[in-house]
Design a protein around this motif. Structure first.
Motif, mmCIF file in Angstrom:
data_model
loop_
_atom_site.group_PDB
_atom_site.id
_atom_site.type_symbol
_atom_site.label_atom_id
_atom_site.label_comp_id
_atom_site.label_asym_id
_atom_site.label_seq_id
_atom_site.Cartn_x
_atom_site.Cartn_y
_atom_site.Cartn_z
ATOM 1 N N ASN A 86 -21.956 15.758 29.626
ATOM 2 C CA ASN A 86 -20.265 15.573 29.656
ATOM 3 C C ASN A 86 -20.045 15.791 28.309
ATOM 4 O O ASN A 86 -20.717 15.414 27.136
ATOM 5 N N PHE A 87 -18.969 16.340 27.855
ATOM 6 C CA PHE A 87 -18.272 16.344 26.632
ATOM 7 C C PHE A 87 -17.752 15.033 26.320
ATOM 8 O O PHE A 87 -17.534 14.049 26.843
ATOM 9 N N LEU A 88 -17.658 14.680 24.910
ATOM 10 C CA LEU A 88 -16.831 13.588 24.056
ATOM 11 C C LEU A 88 -15.999 14.269 23.361
ATOM 12 O O LEU A 88 -16.105 15.096 22.440
ATOM 13 N N GLY A 116 -14.720 12.008 30.792
ATOM 14 C CA GLY A 116 -13.608 12.405 30.591
ATOM 15 C C GLY A 116 -12.435 11.678 29.858
ATOM 16 O O GLY A 116 -11.335 12.207 29.597
ATOM 17 N N TYR A 117 -12.767 10.231 29.661
ATOM 18 C CA TYR A 117 -11.863 9.365 28.961
ATOM 19 C C TYR A 117 -11.973 9.746 27.294
ATOM 20 O O TYR A 117 -12.789 10.277 26.830
ATOM 21 N N GLU A 118 -10.579 9.291 26.621
ATOM 22 C CA GLU A 118 -10.918 9.408 25.204
ATOM 23 C C GLU A 118 -11.840 8.862 24.586
ATOM 24 O O GLU A 118 -12.360 7.706 24.964
ATOM 25 N N GLY A 119 -12.405 9.414 23.568
ATOM 26 C CA GLY A 119 -13.734 8.979 22.867
ATOM 27 C C GLY A 119 -13.997 7.603 22.523
ATOM 28 O O GLY A 119 -15.110 6.862 22.895
ATOM 29 N N MET A 128 -8.589 12.735 28.889
ATOM 30 C CA MET A 128 -8.507 14.006 27.944
ATOM 31 C C MET A 128 -7.986 15.117 29.079
ATOM 32 O O MET A 128 -9.171 15.562 29.772
ATOM 33 N N GLU A 129 -6.831 15.803 28.492
ATOM 34 C CA GLU A 129 -6.390 16.799 29.764
ATOM 35 C C GLU A 129 -7.035 18.087 29.357
ATOM 36 O O GLU A 129 -7.631 18.268 28.355
#
Lengths: 419, 419
Positions: free
Chosen positions: B148-150, B249-252, B294-295
């Motif tokens: 997953n990205f952060l 997916g949520y803001e870091g 995060m869109e």
């Protein structure tokens, strides 16, 4: 989350609940420090919350926590006159990616210090246009990334002669998995014009050993990659900086590091590394050459050799499965020495010629047990027992041991090699 | 190789051939050092092949090549009294994995030095059984891994006010992507018995800031993970060692690092980090709270700001796309400032809420050009222009800037911010 991942998770939880609420209670009751219904009285504030944190633990290129200083590659002991390799701490890994600092090494003449501005790749032999490429040229070509395992053909080889009471790092640690990025070799070969008579390629390293191997053109034109990056950053020196060949699924030594030359020809070159080494001795005294693919294999890493289970109760058995011949289709786990087998959950993504993480919930009742894993790949190959490997090859064979690894758990929790 | 991967490659090559044999010849002719039909005369042996390589460059925990010493996280300049963060060198990354040494940082009171043997996670509030878990307890639970990205919600925020002539690292470097491993939070919450009235959870860090955020129970019971490992090894200190929350997916900032406490309640707690910060100011002067995901966003990393193209010819345009609302479905690239768009190739595996590597072949004719990328995700969201972001939010907004990033290529090859 993919449908398959969801399914896997559902299965995992199903299995967890099959071993009863007791499974998780087993974890909890194991630890007397658990607070139960104490209200908020247990919310003590730790000293590190009462002070400003450090700004000096995080240099521009970060390092592991000081508390993890024992999670390192294993060097040979006693120290040799020059280092020929190091082993990955499989027992401490999570997921499928091996961080670059822990990727195993195998060198034949140490690690050369190559200035990337001076490094060249020569392509010659049966091509219309022999060419020399600088690193600057190579990185301008269309690139690709792939998550693939890398395994030394001699991984767990010593086990064929004699079971050793060692860790999974010592026995199976010539194994890693990274995201590799580079240029498809076929792209570069097309620039040079491959002549129809070319059937084999010679790949040569720029190290002091001038490591050389012969590789069929079919592989070179299929998925061979000229790799310059590993897990997002440029290759590490010991992994072939600035350029290596990468042959997905093939024995590690063929993915020539510090790649300086590829020559196309009609026959294999019969180099030292395919005559005196990296051949498979059979029972009849003859040796097989050019056994390229690493066959289907798996190993349990948690729990594994030299660990000790502290108490009865729930454990997640976990490990890696991989195959040089395709995708992992299934991993089965036995906790009774191979009498019965149950399917493990495979962590998505399950990638062709990559390590695959498998997990299996286990309720340990405190009795002696023998844990085994057995992988099946998309070619239908089933991971064999050690007896089957020795029978099919020979007790004197050395390379390509893909036998099932049993771990014996004693009543006191000690885990040892179960051969 | 998956069918989709094959397809992607076929499309890439198709596109390459569309820009003509000239594309690759462009690379070749750019470098006068290319040898053509010189036979074997150019096979000089480099000095590093004539000597034994070093055995000392490879410590038990390995480090990058000395030639890559400039590929590091970017610290603020001038140096602040204490470090609040560092940025990932996106322009030097390959593939989708960010190596741990280069993962961006954001701290609110420095990095605490937490002894994992003493660290505890408390779960309390609206649960039947408040509990305290040690790290030893947590690692015994069933685990999961996910790529997953952060991304920090303030990533590229300064661009909303004023275009800066900076590198992609300076503008967009609060972004990384790792393989995270840990325990599904729902597994642990089930042990504690979640009461039906619990609608929100408070997560608290053990750092000096006692960083706290309110998180809906729906997310906590869905895919929230208690993470202890990152890219195969235990978390780095600056990433929350030994335990962090991870909310894909949520803001870091919501993926609370050094996690010490989760309390369940009926309402959000209105902490400092959801009132004084991390809110989105709108044009009407009101601020939106609790904008979690995060869109959809993408950015070209090669070529990017402050680079210089040395010559006309073939370039591979490459970068990242990601979305906190699902999978990347499509990335389009424009080389004419948004007049026309063509589809880029997405590197497999394309993973939900992960960075996705896109690639697009480009033949630069030497004329000024403006490069842009635009991502579309599985929810149907299309990455907006900067004008659209400012119109929809406000010029005074700070967080959640997912605007298209244009890079201007001048006739002399210099790449600058194209806003």
């Amino acid at each position: 989350m993919s449908k398959r991942d969801k399914l896997s998770n559902r299965r995992l939880f199903l299995k967890s609940s099959l071993v009863a609420g007791a499974s998780i209670n087993g974890v909890i009751s194991a630890n007397s420090a658990f607070a139960k219904n104490q209200g908020d009285g247990f919310l003590e504030v730790d000293p590190w919350t009462k002070t400003q944190g450090s700004t000096f633990v995080n240099p521009p290129y970060g390092l592991p926590s000081k508390y993890e200083k024992n999670v390192v590659r294993l060097l040979p002991s006693p120290a040799p006159t020059f280092l020929t390799g190091s082993r990955t701490p499989l027992q401490s890994l999570h997921g499928i990616i091996t961080p670059n600092g822990l990727v195993f090494e195998r060198h034949h003449a140490g690690v050369p210090d190559i200035n990337p501005d001076l490094h060249k790749l020569v392509i010659h032999g049966l091509v219309d246009r022999p060419m020399v490429f600088s690193m600057e040229d190579i990185v301008r070509f269309p690139s690709e990334s792939r998550i693939n395992f890398l395994e030394c053909s001699g991984n767990s080889a010593a086990e064929l002669k004699k079971a050793s009471n060692q860790t999974v790092q010592q026995i199976h640690g010539l194994l890693s998995c990274c995201e590799w990025t580079g240029v498809r070799l076929s792209t570069i070969l097309q620039e040079c014009g491959v002549q129809p008579s070319a059937k084999w390629a010679l790949a040569e390293g720029a190290d002091g050993a001038a490591m050389t191997r012969s590789i069929p053109m079919s592989k070179m034109m299929d998925d061979a990659l000229l790799v310059y990056a590993q897990n997002g950053e440029m290759l590490r020196a010991e992994q072939g900086y600035p350029l290596r060949l990468f042959l997905p699924g093939y024995e590690g030594n063929m993915s020539i590091k510090w790649l300086r030359r590829i020559k196309l020809g009609t026959e294999p070159w019969q180099t030292r590394e395919e005559t005196s080494a990296y051949t498979d001795l059979r029972a009849d005294g003859k040796a097989l050459q050019f056994t390229f693919a690493m066959e289907v294999k798996s190993v349990i890493t948690q729990p594994s050799g030299m660990m000790k289970l502290k108490s009865k109760g729930f454990y997640e058995i976990s490990g890696f499965a991989w195959s040089g011949n395709g995708k992992i289709r299934r991993v089965e786990v036995s906790t009774d020495g191979g009498k019965s087998w149950s399917e493990a959950v495979l962590q998505e993504p399950v990638i062709d010629k990559s390590l695959v993480r498998f997990r299996f919930p286990w309720m340990w009742d405190g009795a002696p047990a023998t844990l085994m894993s057995r992988a099946v790949d998309s070619s239908g190959e089933v991971q064999p027992t050690m007896d089957a490997v020795i029978k099919a090859k020979s007790a004197n064979t050395f390379y390509h041991n893909n036998a099932i690894q049993p771990w014996r758990v004693a009543a006191n929790g000690e885990v040892t090699n179960g051969r």
